[in-house]
Design a protein around this motif. Structure first.
Motif, mmCIF file in Angstrom:
data_model
loop_
_atom_site.group_PDB
_atom_site.id
_atom_site.type_symbol
_atom_site.label_atom_id
_atom_site.label_comp_id
_atom_site.label_asym_id
_atom_site.label_seq_id
_atom_site.Cartn_x
_atom_site.Cartn_y
_atom_site.Cartn_z
ATOM 1 N N ASN A 66 -29.066 -7.467 9.546
ATOM 2 C CA ASN A 66 -29.649 -6.190 9.252
ATOM 3 C C ASN A 66 -28.767 -4.605 8.940
ATOM 4 N N ALA A 67 -27.790 -4.967 9.301
ATOM 5 C CA ALA A 67 -27.029 -2.932 9.781
ATOM 6 C C ALA A 67 -26.651 -2.442 8.005
ATOM 7 N N PRO A 68 -26.155 -3.377 7.306
ATOM 8 C CA PRO A 68 -24.964 -3.311 6.053
ATOM 9 C C PRO A 68 -27.117 -1.544 5.282
ATOM 10 N N LEU A 69 -27.863 -2.259 5.519
ATOM 11 C CA LEU A 69 -28.626 -1.139 5.022
ATOM 12 C C LEU A 69 -29.072 -0.179 5.404
ATOM 13 N N SER A 96 -18.009 -3.194 7.497
ATOM 14 C CA SER A 96 -17.281 -4.098 7.993
ATOM 15 C C SER A 96 -18.940 -4.786 8.363
ATOM 16 N N HIS A 97 -20.644 -4.387 8.450
ATOM 17 C CA HIS A 97 -21.460 -5.340 8.598
ATOM 18 C C HIS A 97 -21.613 -6.609 8.128
ATOM 19 N N SER A 98 -20.838 -6.261 6.402
ATOM 20 C CA SER A 98 -21.569 -6.592 5.656
ATOM 21 C C SER A 98 -20.925 -8.644 5.127
ATOM 22 N N ARG A 99 -21.415 -9.555 4.935
ATOM 23 C CA ARG A 99 -20.643 -10.426 4.904
ATOM 24 C C ARG A 99 -20.139 -10.480 2.722
ATOM 25 N N PRO A 100 -18.664 -10.627 2.681
ATOM 26 C CA PRO A 100 -18.034 -10.898 1.468
ATOM 27 C C PRO A 100 -18.915 -11.238 0.764
ATOM 28 N N HIS A 101 -18.690 -11.154 -0.957
ATOM 29 C CA HIS A 101 -19.503 -11.000 -1.957
ATOM 30 C C HIS A 101 -21.016 -10.895 -2.053
ATOM 31 N N THR A 102 -21.140 -10.271 -1.098
ATOM 32 C CA THR A 102 -23.089 -9.996 -1.335
ATOM 33 C C THR A 102 -22.873 -8.661 -1.766
ATOM 34 N N HIS A 301 -3.973 6.056 10.067
ATOM 35 C CA HIS A 301 -5.077 7.152 9.771
ATOM 36 C C HIS A 301 -5.742 6.523 8.154
ATOM 37 N N THR A 302 -6.787 6.765 7.917
ATOM 38 C CA THR A 302 -7.558 6.104 6.910
ATOM 39 C C THR A 302 -9.693 6.097 6.497
ATOM 40 N N LEU A 303 -9.651 6.851 5.841
ATOM 41 C CA LEU A 303 -10.869 6.540 5.524
ATOM 42 C C LEU A 303 -11.497 5.616 4.448
ATOM 43 N N ALA A 304 -10.601 4.591 4.185
ATOM 44 C CA ALA A 304 -11.535 4.082 3.624
ATOM 45 C C ALA A 304 -11.089 2.539 3.757
ATOM 46 N N THR A 305 -11.191 1.783 5.571
ATOM 47 C CA THR A 305 -11.173 0.953 6.036
ATOM 48 C C THR A 305 -11.203 -0.903 5.136
ATOM 49 N N VAL A 306 -10.366 -1.403 5.689
ATOM 50 C CA VAL A 306 -10.804 -2.736 5.011
ATOM 51 C C VAL A 306 -11.117 -3.619 6.544
ATOM 52 N N PRO A 307 -12.629 -4.334 6.358
ATOM 53 C CA PRO A 307 -13.186 -5.124 7.855
ATOM 54 C C PRO A 307 -12.366 -6.713 8.015
ATOM 55 N N CYS A 308 -12.287 -7.234 8.873
ATOM 56 C CA CYS A 308 -12.334 -8.402 9.397
ATOM 57 C C CYS A 308 -13.551 -9.047 9.012
ATOM 58 N N ASP A 309 -13.028 -9.846 7.899
ATOM 59 C CA ASP A 309 -14.106 -10.883 7.950
ATOM 60 C C ASP A 309 -15.151 -11.572 8.639
ATOM 61 N N GLY A 310 -14.610 -11.676 9.843
ATOM 62 C CA GLY A 310 -15.247 -12.222 10.896
ATOM 63 C C GLY A 310 -16.166 -11.160 11.889
ATOM 64 N N CYS A 311 -15.430 -10.600 12.068
ATOM 65 C CA CYS A 311 -16.501 -10.190 12.336
ATOM 66 C C CYS A 311 -16.429 -7.981 12.440
ATOM 67 N N SER A 312 -17.405 -7.036 13.230
ATOM 68 C CA SER A 312 -17.185 -6.118 12.740
ATOM 69 C C SER A 312 -16.570 -5.003 13.415
ATOM 70 N N TYR A 313 -15.773 -5.116 14.138
ATOM 71 C CA TYR A 313 -15.222 -4.672 15.211
ATOM 72 C C TYR A 313 -13.956 -4.155 14.160
ATOM 73 N N ALA A 314 -13.276 -4.810 13.874
ATOM 74 C CA ALA A 314 -11.430 -4.976 13.334
ATOM 75 C C ALA A 314 -11.924 -4.599 11.810
ATOM 76 N N LYS A 315 -10.802 -3.093 11.771
ATOM 77 C CA LYS A 315 -10.956 -2.904 11.041
ATOM 78 C C LYS A 315 -9.088 -2.275 10.451
ATOM 79 N N TYR A 316 -9.137 -2.339 9.182
ATOM 80 C CA TYR A 316 -7.387 -2.036 9.100
ATOM 81 C C TYR A 316 -7.496 -1.067 7.731
ATOM 82 N N CYS A 317 -6.699 -0.231 7.479
ATOM 83 C CA CYS A 317 -6.084 0.333 6.100
ATOM 84 C C CYS A 317 -5.792 -0.790 5.024
ATOM 85 N N SER A 318 -5.519 -1.643 5.398
ATOM 86 C CA SER A 318 -5.398 -2.175 3.925
ATOM 87 C C SER A 318 -4.986 -4.219 4.185
#
Ligand SMILES: [Zn+2]
Ligand SMILES: [Zn+2]
Ligand SMILES: [Zn+2]
Ligand SMILES: [Zn+2]
Length: 794
Positions: A66-69, A96-102, A301-318
């Protein structure tokens, strides 16, 4: 943040106080880490784990459908207010809260691409557009996004791709009669504009920070050191009973020379200084933390983070960083997010170190730790155990047994090489005996709880290397982690970065040093402390560099400040800090000097005589320091004048913030006249006023005047903080910005018309960049004030 959250701390301390006396004694007097761990581990009850689990739930680290909306709508609000930075971060949270391909993830990516576009981040914008398409961005919304794509390509000077995108757009319009006439009209107008822009566009010049960062990254060690590969050939590793292991200069070293360049063995990003969500009204957090702005693996530093597919916490630059993190440690950590945040950064680093080591050197590690466990009944002191585990390691090859008589420097390999690896980390001292029994219990119980969760999650794989009867492998793992947690108390290195504050329009931005992560650097841990060190440390991503901050003679020890620096703290305070955190009494040159010299007030707090200008001396009544002058005044009077002046300066700053630089300048010039009649020329407030004036003139575009005032401020800062301080670096950086902005402003009004004019401008430009480079280097130096490194074997 380094230690577990307060609730868990007080829970464990209470548990400790309720333990039978005999149990307390058993744990307090345990000789080895294994004993401490095993005894404590037996006391961990299911209700303790439940308590901890409830605390962990306070952190929202799972993906909430429900978080992405929610985040997208919050982001849209910011977007409408033209707060594109704020919008970007909120869209990132949605991603980061969304599942892939949604639809959720594609819409968040598309919206973020729009925010990034407005921030001028065209490369990132393009990446987000690609991501939106990859995750199935709706067809009907495509044209607007493609237009944005074309605009980015045009701006970036990628003409061919731009015209391809434009013609694709045109043909897709033709194929889509569903477009209303009005929509079609808007798109047509935009296309025309873009085509014209594409023709005008000249190649883009590189921006100031990017050019400098690149220059900085090229820095390399002068000559390879055979013994310590992360150090330069100008230093050498020594050991003696008094100082333990340390580095000395093998030749004369000049200021600025690079002495150590070391990548962190592991580092863990700090989540930020914010309380868990259970204290908030809203379920979802809209606040911005470091975790939203920096890659969790490389710390860029990055503004366009790429999130982990499994959790909403871990985010990466690429995607690369995401994959590397997953392979090395995040596959295990992913499901433990809330627990790791509850137990603190030290526990997290302890776990990550063992995870990284398993891939690097698994069986060796296990063998060493088994050695320690096997020895638990012999009651050997820890130091002996360390030597034993080391020799046990050596004994693995029978022909090497003769060398056992003369063990190499701890942490070195068979060839006497000291590298930034797990072997070196393992030999950092945990100072077990110096920690209080309660603290040891807290650490042991926390690690036990972590082990139980790892076991429940099926995260550890049994290795064949464990000899029978040496305890379970999970216990071995637990002991290793306990050791790391205790080591970190003295050996953790804060990884810092500079964050800019203030508006984008303000050409001279303010900045502050913030702690970004904590890491382990085995080579930097070799450096002993001084309150007036001869080096300084800076970071680029996870790589630390140590440079000489002054001339260092051949044979002199290389020293580093653990935090209590003489320019920021008086001797007594420094001693107290060093004793409580690092368990030693400092006898560095600065501490010796301060002990012997009379306590004279610092120059940056001094008052001066109103008639002759000499410094005033005394306590309650101040008397002019000049022998030929009889002026005297009460301290209270001067202090109230100082307070008045501070108030005036505060008003001037308010004017400056409200875009009234002329008014601010008027007020500040008056303040300056006032200050001259009673403050020393090196008083902090005098420096601050110069800085404010510099900002005000910069706001008016008067670069020349701005630079003059900044240079005066620089002098005051140097007196107080020293020529190689981080504060000095900040000021120099501002100066560099001024020169840069100044030359750019000049460039835009005076476009070079002939070759001679261009040349004339080119030369000072280079010199200014040189100054800027120097400034950035200095400004990235220095360590965090609270937790820097500790070497070993005091
Ligand atoms: Zn990264
Ligand atoms: Zn994850
Ligand atoms: Zn000292
Ligand atoms: Zn006087």
């Amino acid at each position: 943040m380094d230690l577990p959250v307060d609730e868990w701390k007080s829970y464990v301390f209470q548990k400790w106080s309720l333990l039978p006396k005999s149990t307390q004694v058993t744990i307090s007097t345990a000789e080895t880490l294994s004993d401490i761990f095993l005894h404590s581990s037996l006391l961990l009850q299911p209700e303790d784990e439940m308590f901890l689990q409830n605390l962990s739930r306070g952190y929202l680290v799972e993906k909430d459908p429900n978080a992405p909306l929610f985040y997208r709508e919050e982001g849209n609000k910011k977007f409408q207010q033209k707060d594109y930075m704020g919008a970007t971060v909120l869209y990132s949270k949605g991603i980061s809260h969304s599942r892939p391909h949604t639809a959720d993830i594609s819409l968040c990516y598309a919206n973020r691409s729009a925010a990034l576009f407005h921030l001028g981040q065209h490369e990132m914008c393009l990446k987000d557009i690609m991501s939106a398409q990859m995750h199935g961005y709706p067809e009907r919304l495509q044209p607007k996004m493609m237009l944005r794509k074309a605009e980015c390509l045009v701006t970036l000077g990628r003409r061919q791709e731009a015209s391809q995108t434009i013609s694709d757009l045109e043909s897709s319009f033709a194929a889509k009669p569903t477009l209303t006439a009005a929509q079609f009209q808007i798109l047509q107008t935009n296309l025309c504009r873009l085509k014209m822009k594409a023709q005008e566009k000249e190649s883009l010049t590189e921006t100031f920070p990017a050019a400098l960062t690149k220059a900085l990254e090229d820095m390399d060690l002068k000559g390879e050191n055979g013994q310590v590969p992360s150090a330069s050939s100008s230093v050498s590793l020594r050991t003696d009973p008094l100082r333990g292991r340390y580095l000395v200069a093998t030749k004369d070293i000049l200021p600025g020379e690079l002495l150590v360049k070391e990548d962190a063995f592991v580092s863990v990003l700090h989540p930020g200084e914010m309380p868990p969500l259970c204290h908030l009204e809203s379920k979802w957090d809209t606040r911005v933390t470091n975790g939203d702005l920096y890659c969790h693996r490389c710390l860029d530093h990055t503004l366009a983070t790429v999130p982990c597919d499994g959790c909403s916490y871990a985010k990466y630059c690429s995607h690369d960083c995401m994959q590397q993190a997953w392979d090395l440690y995040h596959s295990v950590e992913c499901s433990l997010g809330g627990l790791l945040l509850t137990l603190g950064v030290f526990c997290h680093i302890a776990l990550r170190s063992t995870l990284v080591a398993r891939f690097e050197d698994a069986s060796k590690v296990i063998r060493k730790l088994c050695g320690e466990i096997r020895n638990r009944d012999t009651c050997s002191p820890e130091r002996e155990t360390l030597v034993q585990t080391l020799t046990c390691d050596l004994g693995g090859e029978s022909e090497n047994k003769g060398k056992m008589l003369e063990p190499p420097v701890p942490g070195c390999d068979l060839n006497g090489k000291y590298e930034s690896n797990y072997n070196a980390v393992f030999h950092l001292l945990p100072h077990t005996g110096n920690h209080s029994p309660e603290h040891r219990f807290l650490c042991a119980l926390s690690v036990s709880a972590l082990c139980r969760r790892l076991e429940a999650a099926g995260c550890y794989k049994p290795a064949a290397a464990v000899p029978p009867g040496s305890g379970s492998e999970l216990d071995v793992w637990g002991v290793a982690m306990l050791k790391h947690v205790l080591q970190l108390h003295c050996n953790a290195q804060a990884i810092t970065t500079i964050q800019h504050t203030g508006s984008k329009e303000n050409s001279v931005t303010n900045s502050r040093q913030v702690r970004l992560a904590t890491g382990i650097f085995p080579v930097i841990s070799l450096l002993n402390h001084s309150c007036s060190p001869n080096t300084s440390v800076s970071f680029i991503s996870t790589v630390a560099t140590v440079r000489a901050s002054q001339q260092i003679g051949k044979g002199q020890e290389i020293l580093h400040c653990y935090g209590p620096h003489q320019s920021r703290m008086r001797a007594a305070e420094r001693q107290q800090k060093l004793r409580s955190q690092y368990f030693f009494d400092c006898s560095c040159a600065a501490c010796q000097n301060e002990k012997h010299s009379a306590a004279t007030g610092p120059r940056w707090e001094a008052f001066c005589c109103r008639s002759c200008g000499a410094l005033m001396q005394g306590d309650d009544v101040l008397i002019c320091g000049s022998t030929s002058c009889t002026e005297s005044v009460s301290r209270d009077h001067l202090i109230s004048r100082l307070q008045d002046l501070q108030q005036q300066v505060g008003m001037a700053r308010k004017l400056l913030r409200n875009d009234k630089p002329e008014g601010a300048i008027q007020l500040l010039l008056g303040c300056q006249r006032d200050a001259q009649s009673f403050l020393s020329g090196e008083h902090s407030l005098v420096g601050e006023m110069e800085d404010d004036l510099a900002q005000a003139y910069a706001a008016l575009g008067d670069w020349q005047k701005s630079a003059t005032h900044l240079q005066k401020s620089l002098q005051v800062v140097e007196v107080r903080h020293g020529p190689s301080s981080v504060e000095m670096g900040h000021e120099l950086f501002k100066l560099a910005q001024l020169f840069f902005n100044g030359s750019r402003a000049l460039g835009s009004t005076l476009k070079p018309r002939g070759p001679h004019l261009g040349q004339k401008q080119g030369r000072p430009h280079l010199r200014q960049l040189g100054i800027a480079l120097h400034a950035i280097r200095m400004f990235q130096q220095d360590t965090d004030k609270s937790i820097p490194t500790r070497p070993l074997f005091l």
